[in-house]
Write a protein that holds these residues in place. Structure first.
Motif, PDB file in Angstrom:
ATOM      1  N   SER A   1       0.829  -1.199   0.000  1.00 35.80           N
ATOM      2  CA  SER A   1       0.000   0.000   0.000  1.00 35.80           C
ATOM      3  C   SER A   1       0.875   1.266   0.000  1.00 35.80           C
ATOM      4  CB  SER A   1      -0.967  -0.038   1.190  1.00 35.80           C
ATOM      5  OG  SER A   1      -2.019   0.877   1.040  1.00 35.80           O
ATOM      6  N   GLN A   2       0.779   2.133   1.001  1.00 31.16           N
ATOM      7  CA  GLN A   2       1.644   3.321   1.044  1.00 31.16           C
ATOM      8  C   GLN A   2       3.114   2.926   1.064  1.00 31.16           C
ATOM      9  OE1 GLN A   2       2.111   5.647   4.660  1.00 31.16           O
ATOM     10  NE2 GLN A   2       1.803   7.554   3.549  1.00 31.16           N
ATOM     11  N   GLY A   3       3.417   1.778   1.631  1.00 34.17           N
ATOM     12  CA  GLY A   3       4.794   1.304   1.660  1.00 34.17           C
ATOM     13  C   GLY A   3       5.364   1.033   0.282  1.00 34.17           C
ATOM     14  N   ALA A   4       4.492   0.799  -0.720  1.00 36.91           N
ATOM     15  CA  ALA A   4       4.969   0.579  -2.084  1.00 36.91           C
ATOM     16  C   ALA A   4       5.602   1.847  -2.644  1.00 36.91           C
ATOM     17  CB  ALA A   4       3.818   0.113  -2.976  1.00 36.91           C
ATOM     18  N   ALA A   5       4.951   2.982  -2.430  1.00 43.07           N
ATOM     19  CA  ALA A   5       5.537   4.256  -2.864  1.00 43.07           C
ATOM     20  C   ALA A   5       6.824   4.544  -2.104  1.00 43.07           C
ATOM     21  CB  ALA A   5       4.533   5.389  -2.658  1.00 43.07           C
ATOM     22  N   THR A   6       6.836   4.173  -0.825  1.00 45.42           N
ATOM     23  CA  THR A   6       8.013   4.400   0.017  1.00 45.42           C
ATOM     24  C   THR A   6       9.233   3.660  -0.519  1.00 45.42           C
ATOM     25  OG1 THR A   6       6.626   4.712   1.975  1.00 45.42           O
ATOM     26  CG2 THR A   6       8.933   4.104   2.355  1.00 45.42           C
ATOM     27  N   VAL A   7       9.098   2.370  -0.766  1.00 47.17           N
ATOM     28  CA  VAL A   7      10.256   1.595  -1.230  1.00 47.17           C
ATOM     29  C   VAL A   7      10.624   1.959  -2.662  1.00 47.17           C
ATOM     30  CG1 VAL A   7       9.825  -0.296   0.391  1.00 47.17           C
ATOM     31  CG2 VAL A   7       8.824  -0.409  -1.896  1.00 47.17           C
ATOM     32  N   SER A   8       9.643   2.393  -3.458  1.00 47.07           N
ATOM     33  CA  SER A   8       9.949   2.831  -4.819  1.00 47.07           C
ATOM     34  C   SER A   8      10.857   4.055  -4.803  1.00 47.07           C
ATOM     35  CB  SER A   8       8.660   3.169  -5.573  1.00 47.07           C
ATOM     36  OG  SER A   8       7.822   2.054  -5.695  1.00 47.07           O
ATOM     37  N   ARG A   9      10.518   5.009  -3.960  1.00 46.32           N
ATOM     38  CA  ARG A   9      11.358   6.209  -3.857  1.00 46.32           C
ATOM     39  C   ARG A   9      12.740   5.860  -3.315  1.00 46.32           C
ATOM     40  NH1 ARG A   9       6.235   8.746  -1.758  1.00 46.32           N
ATOM     41  NH2 ARG A   9       5.512  10.168  -3.389  1.00 46.32           N
ATOM     42  N   TRP A  10      12.793   4.949  -2.367  1.00 44.37           N
ATOM     43  CA  TRP A  10      14.082   4.532  -1.802  1.00 44.37           C
ATOM     44  C   TRP A  10      14.978   3.958  -2.895  1.00 44.37           C
ATOM     45  CZ3 TRP A  10      14.867  -0.592   1.242  1.00 44.37           C
ATOM     46  CH2 TRP A  10      16.188  -0.661   1.729  1.00 44.37           C
ATOM     47  N   VAL A  11      14.445   3.030  -3.679  1.00 46.96           N
ATOM     48  CA  VAL A  11      15.243   2.407  -4.738  1.00 46.96           C
ATOM     49  C   VAL A  11      15.619   3.428  -5.801  1.00 46.96           C
ATOM     50  CG1 VAL A  11      15.180   0.702  -6.608  1.00 46.96           C
ATOM     51  CG2 VAL A  11      14.328   0.096  -4.338  1.00 46.96           C
ATOM     52  N   ALA A  12      14.693   4.304  -6.162  1.00 49.06           N
ATOM     53  CA  ALA A  12      14.982   5.309  -7.182  1.00 49.06           C
ATOM     54  C   ALA A  12      16.100   6.249  -6.742  1.00 49.06           C
ATOM     55  CB  ALA A  12      13.724   6.108  -7.498  1.00 49.06           C
ATOM     56  N   ARG A  13      16.073   6.658  -5.480  1.00 54.56           N
ATOM     57  CA  ARG A  13      17.016   7.667  -5.008  1.00 54.56           C
ATOM     58  C   ARG A  13      18.343   7.094  -4.534  1.00 54.56           C
ATOM     59  NH1 ARG A  13      13.997  12.787  -2.315  1.00 54.56           N
ATOM     60  NH2 ARG A  13      12.208  12.881  -3.710  1.00 54.56           N
ATOM     61  N   SER A  14      18.307   5.965  -3.838  1.00 53.67           N
ATOM     62  CA  SER A  14      19.528   5.454  -3.209  1.00 53.67           C
ATOM     63  C   SER A  14      20.171   4.287  -3.943  1.00 53.67           C
ATOM     64  CB  SER A  14      19.237   5.021  -1.763  1.00 53.67           C
ATOM     65  OG  SER A  14      19.194   6.128  -0.914  1.00 53.67           O
ATOM     66  N   ARG A  15      19.420   3.637  -4.832  1.00 52.90           N
ATOM     67  CA  ARG A  15      19.935   2.486  -5.561  1.00 52.90           C
ATOM     68  C   ARG A  15      20.533   1.432  -4.619  1.00 52.90           C
ATOM     69  NH1 ARG A  15      20.828   4.207 -11.138  1.00 52.90           N
ATOM     70  NH2 ARG A  15      20.489   6.444 -11.282  1.00 52.90           N
ATOM     71  N   PRO A  16      19.803   0.998  -3.594  1.00 52.15           N
ATOM     72  CA  PRO A  16      20.345  -0.022  -2.694  1.00 52.15           C
ATOM     73  C   PRO A  16      20.581  -1.324  -3.440  1.00 52.15           C
ATOM     74  CG  PRO A  16      17.996   0.228  -2.344  1.00 52.15           C
ATOM     75  CD  PRO A  16      18.395   1.334  -3.276  1.00 52.15           C
ATOM     76  N   ASN A  17      21.561  -2.073  -3.009  1.00 51.18           N
ATOM     77  CA  ASN A  17      21.893  -3.345  -3.648  1.00 51.18           C
ATOM     78  C   ASN A  17      20.929  -4.419  -3.152  1.00 51.18           C
ATOM     79  OD1 ASN A  17      23.109  -5.470  -4.950  1.00 51.18           O
ATOM     80  ND2 ASN A  17      24.801  -5.638  -3.482  1.00 51.18           N
ATOM     81  N   ILE A  18      19.805  -4.573  -3.853  1.00 51.61           N
ATOM     82  CA  ILE A  18      18.809  -5.561  -3.462  1.00 51.61           C
ATOM     83  C   ILE A  18      18.571  -6.524  -4.618  1.00 51.61           C
ATOM     84  CG2 ILE A  18      17.707  -3.958  -1.865  1.00 51.61           C
ATOM     85  CD1 ILE A  18      15.433  -3.650  -3.924  1.00 51.61           C
ATOM     86  N   SER A  19      18.024  -7.671  -4.284  1.00 50.14           N
ATOM     87  CA  SER A  19      17.796  -8.701  -5.295  1.00 50.14           C
ATOM     88  C   SER A  19      16.437  -8.578  -5.953  1.00 50.14           C
ATOM     89  CB  SER A  19      17.908 -10.088  -4.636  1.00 50.14           C
ATOM     90  OG  SER A  19      19.124 -10.219  -3.931  1.00 50.14           O
ATOM     91  N   ARG A  20      15.458  -8.078  -5.214  1.00 47.31           N
ATOM     92  CA  ARG A  20      14.095  -8.068  -5.729  1.00 47.31           C
ATOM     93  C   ARG A  20      13.286  -6.966  -5.062  1.00 47.31           C
ATOM     94  NH1 ARG A  20      10.749 -13.595  -5.197  1.00 47.31           N
ATOM     95  NH2 ARG A  20      11.595 -13.385  -3.102  1.00 47.31           N
ATOM     96  N   LEU A  21      12.427  -6.318  -5.873  1.00 44.46           N
ATOM     97  CA  LEU A  21      11.534  -5.277  -5.369  1.00 44.46           C
ATOM     98  C   LEU A  21      10.100  -5.690  -5.669  1.00 44.46           C
ATOM     99  CD1 LEU A  21      11.086  -2.441  -4.151  1.00 44.46           C
ATOM    100  CD2 LEU A  21      11.259  -1.523  -6.477  1.00 44.46           C
ATOM    101  N   VAL A  22       9.294  -5.792  -4.611  1.00 45.32           N
ATOM    102  CA  VAL A  22       7.896  -6.216  -4.751  1.00 45.32           C
ATOM    103  C   VAL A  22       6.998  -5.080  -4.264  1.00 45.32           C
ATOM    104  CG1 VAL A  22       6.140  -7.899  -4.086  1.00 45.32           C
ATOM    105  CG2 VAL A  22       8.546  -8.624  -4.330  1.00 45.32           C
TER     106      VAL A  22
END
Length: 227
Positions: A126-147
């Motif tokens: 839900s709101q957390g989807a927008a949160t993690v999207s912005r995180w990945v867009a801005r910080s480019r964390p080294n993660i394996s998968r984004l759901v």
């Protein structure tokens, strides 16, 4: 002559809270970071993931920094329900910067205590989807998968100049067919925009509403359970 009013900002130290399901040790090789929706607390959200809590896997639910009383009344007691929100429209850029920094710090701390051979799944509901999207867009964390579950990209990330780390991070959307917030036309429109942006996205639909569906969650977890 009236005195002028001007607005300023000051960075301060803040204590964040998160919940852990399972154990985080040097043998942990599968980490899930799961971000709750609007009005939830980490301790209420994380039990949704008990069905995938296996040995070697740690599930961490960070809690949003802004809490509020969910009751509309003016008198509150310790029994009044409390929720948390990742941000509002007020001073939004600083709120986003704060939680992006928070998630960066959290991931670095978790990595320092886990196996070097670590798979990281990030899930936002839900709101957390927008949160993690912005995180990945801005910080480019080294993660394996984004759901993104029951939530879509925030509006500003439809701009090619803003997608940042999302350009190289495949997305997996999960949505209930009777989710009151997402009609089929909206989902189709969203995926057309992804194609134009060059973002690779998968879609999983299930019979249900705006909820975490255990069987779908278990299917997502199978790809890392054998490590």
């Amino acid at each position: 002559m009236e005195a002028a009013i001007s607005e300023h900002h000051l960075a301060v130290r803040r204590t964040a809270r998160y919940c852990l399901l399972g154990k985080l040790t040097a043998d942990t090789n599968d980490l899930w970071i799961v971000c709750h929706g609007f009005g939830q607390l980490a301790r209420d959200f994380i039990p949704e993931f008990e069905s995938i809590a296996l040995q070697g896997r740690a599930i961490v639910a960070p809690e949003a920094l802004s809490r509020f009383y969910k009751s509309q009344g003016t008198v509150h007691t310790p029994a009044t329900p409390v929720g948390a929100t990742w941000m509002t429209s007020e001073d939004r850029e600083n709120e986003i910067a704060d939680y992006v920094g928070y998630l960066d710090t959290l991931l670095a701390d978790l990595r320092s205590r886990a196996s070097r051979d670590l798979t990281v799944t990030v899930l936002g509901f839900s709101q957390g989807a927008a949160t993690v999207s912005r995180w990945v867009a801005r910080s480019r964390p080294n993660i394996s998968r984004l759901v993104l579950w029951g939530g879509l990209l925030p509006p500003e990330l439809k701009d090619p100049a803003q997608i940042g780390g999302l350009a190289s991070q495949p997305l997996h959307f999960v949505v209930g067919k009777t989710d009151r917030y997402f009609k089929l036309d909206l989902i189709k429109s969203e995926f057309e925009q992804f194609k134009r942006l060059g973002i690779h996205a998968l879609l999983t639909e299930f019979e249900g509403g705006h909820v975490i569906e255990p069987t779908i969650l278990q299917d997502l977890a199978k790809s890392t359970s054998g490590r």
